[in-house]
Design an enzyme around this catalytic site. Structure first.
Site, PDB file in Angstrom:
ATOM      1  N   SER A  47      10.276 -14.498 -32.263  1.00  0.00           N
ATOM      2  CA  SER A  47      11.516 -14.590 -33.027  1.00  0.00           C
ATOM      3  C   SER A  47      11.555 -15.905 -33.822  1.00  0.00           C
ATOM      4  O   SER A  47      10.623 -16.211 -34.563  1.00  0.00           O
ATOM      5  CB  SER A  47      12.716 -14.453 -32.090  1.00  0.00           C
ATOM      6  OG  SER A  47      13.903 -14.274 -32.819  1.00  0.00           O
ATOM      7  N   ASP A 166      12.075  -7.465 -32.930  1.00  0.00           N
ATOM      8  CA  ASP A 166      12.038  -8.806 -32.367  1.00  0.00           C
ATOM      9  C   ASP A 166      11.115  -8.884 -31.148  1.00  0.00           C
ATOM     10  O   ASP A 166      11.221  -8.087 -30.210  1.00  0.00           O
ATOM     11  CB  ASP A 166      13.455  -9.216 -31.964  1.00  0.00           C
ATOM     12  CG  ASP A 166      13.568 -10.714 -31.719  1.00  0.00           C
ATOM     13  OD1 ASP A 166      12.536 -11.369 -31.563  1.00  0.00           O
ATOM     14  OD2 ASP A 166      14.705 -11.221 -31.683  1.00  0.00           O
TER      15      ASP A 166
END
Length: 492
Positions: A47, A166
């Site tokens: 991320s 993610d």
């Protein structure tokens, strides 16, 4: 103690807008012990941690990374719904930032050292991407790693034609279990470099390999990951990262005598971070009268100097400029006006934002719609399969209240009734002579002339075999061994 004689790696946890913590921490390491980052064999990131990983891998300027992050936070705070506002497109801002900061040969320099954590949509498995054929592929992998479902959008981005989201969903701290891996996290916990935890906290949670203590400070940090705080608070978080990194280096005896960036800060005048925000009239006045300069604390009327006193000068300038823009954007009256206007402007802004996103989505409509159709079909098939399995597993047992029709004891064994009209129902048969001819194994199945087994013969043979087993059990019963003749009588 880490062994720097062997290969080591660095891993950054995903943290959203709390990535400003990494700016302060890595700036301290680059000042005090740059070999820790420059000599790492691999740099992992998930991320927002993947964005810091690519910055360190390519040795990009930290002040540029800090400025882009503060810009993302300012754009989010500009709207009353924050990052959830329809006009706020985080993916587009990250993409524009990467296009502006990554060099043309970024994929060549990043391949083999940078490892980006992503989550495959089809099966939810974690994938570490470390090979990139082009600069566009590198940007795609970074965007996939930062894409939070429903927070950033509905249709996930693709990397080499495969949809990913993610990386924090499946592994938020890649390779953290390896012995020689330095782990970075902005949440107080058990990571190597993280805020110092509270002594009153006895509980912790693990979010995909990231240790997070359960306390109020960490709850604020988690909330700040998705909804950025004001620039003064972000400046304080940045300096906290610097101090935590300094403590980490001291505890592990990694302080280097060489400080290549420290000399720049010592040679520069103390209020250097305010040179960009001085008004021309103030600058002229300071030239005419040497005592005309305002005190250092008054120059920072929008930012307390103690919040950034330990940071490098280039980072101070970025944070000071961001705070100045936030204060000059408007005061209480402008905020009240904005709140009054939001109910009127929100539908119009939402429609314009939706139109822009649809226009940007037009080239990928056919591909994305086919993917959505396939996912919907897979979901329907899986649901139908689960229903069938549940029905089969919950099928009720059939209860038999009577013997099968084929099991007729009267016709299966030869019986000779003793003819006395008043004796009731009494039957006697000779078991010894009949059991000598019964087999306890089922007879071979007869077949027709075409090689097919006849159903009727199979059924009767099976019944005879079962009856033979039952009679054999009766014969071997210890209560019946005294006499070969067995009688069943029913008395009135």
């Amino acid at each position: 103690m880490f062994d720097l004689k062997k290969d080591w790696s660095i891993s950054f946890a995903g943290c959203g807008f709390m990535g400003i913590y990494y700016v302060g921490a890595t700036s301290c390491i680059l000042e005090r012990f740059p070999r820790l980052i420059q000599g790492a064999s691999s740099i992992y990131g998930a991320s927002a941690g993947s964005l810091m990983a690519v910055v360190l891998t390519l040795e990009l300027p930290l002040e540029k990374c800090c400025a882009d992050l503060m810009f993302m936070a300012r754009e989010a705070r500009k709207r009353k719904l924050g990052p959830l506002h329809p006009a706020y497109n985080l993916v587009k801002i990250v993409q524009d930032s990467l296009l502006g900061i990554l060099p043309e040969d970024a994929h060549v320099r990043a391949s083999g050292k940078l490892c980006v954590s992503v989550t495959r949509v089809s099966d939810g498995k974690n994938v570490l991407v470390s090979e990139f054929n082009s600069r566009e592929e590198l940007i795609q992998a970074l965007i996939c790693s930062c894409f939070v479902p429903f927070y950033c959008g509905v249709i996930p981005p693709t990397y080499r034609g495969v949809h990913y989201v993610d990386g924090a969903i499946s592994d938020n701290l890649p390779r953290c279990h390896l012995k020689n891996t330095f782990t970075f996290s902005p949440y107080a916990g058990e990571s190597d470099l993280c805020p110092r935890g509270s002594t009153l906290s006895f509980h912790e949670v693990r979010f995909n390999n990231v240790s997070i203590q359960v306390n109020s400070a960490n709850m604020f940090r988690v909330a700040s990951s998705f909804f950025p705080p004001n620039p003064e608070t972000m400046a304080e978080i940045c300096q906290n990262g610097y101090m935590d990194a300094l403590r980490f280096l001291q505890e592990n005896n990694l302080i280097s005598s060489e400080s290549p960036l420290r000399s720049l800060e010592m040679d520069a005048p103390k209020p250097a971070c305010c040179e960009l925000v001085k008004e021309p009239a103030e600058a002229e006045e300071s030239k005419e009268n040497t005592h005309g300069l305002k005190p250092f604390k008054e120059e920072h009327r929008w930012l307390d100097p103690q919040l950034t006193e330990h940071l490098p000068v280039n980072i101070k300038r970025v944070l000071c400029e961001a705070c100045r823009k936030a204060h000059t954007a408007g005061g209480l009256l402008s905020n009240m006006t904005a709140y009054l206007k939001v109910s009127c402007t929100l539908p119009v802004v939402s429609a314009c934002s939706l139109a822009k996103r649809l226009a940007h989505w037009i080239p990928d409509v056919s591909r994305d719609m086919s993917w959505l159709y396939g996912k919907a079909g897979d979901t329907y098939k899986q649901a139908l399969k689960d229903d069938v399995e549940d029905y089969d597993s919950e099928k009720p047992l059939r209860r038999c209240t009577s013997l099968p029709l084929g099991l007729n004891l009267c016709s299966a064994l030869p019986m000779t009734p003793e003819a006395t009209p008043t004796s009731g129902l009494a039957f006697t048969w000779n078991m010894q002579s009949e059991l000598d001819h019964l087999s306890l194994t089922p007879p071979p199945t007869p077949t027709s002339e075409f090689g097919e087994a006849t159903t009727e013969s199979t059924t009767s043979a099976g019944r005879a075999w079962g009856l033979g087993r039952a009679v054999g059990w009766i014969r071997n019963s210890p209560h019946l061994k005294t006499d070969d003749s067995v009688s069943f009588s029913a008395f009135e």
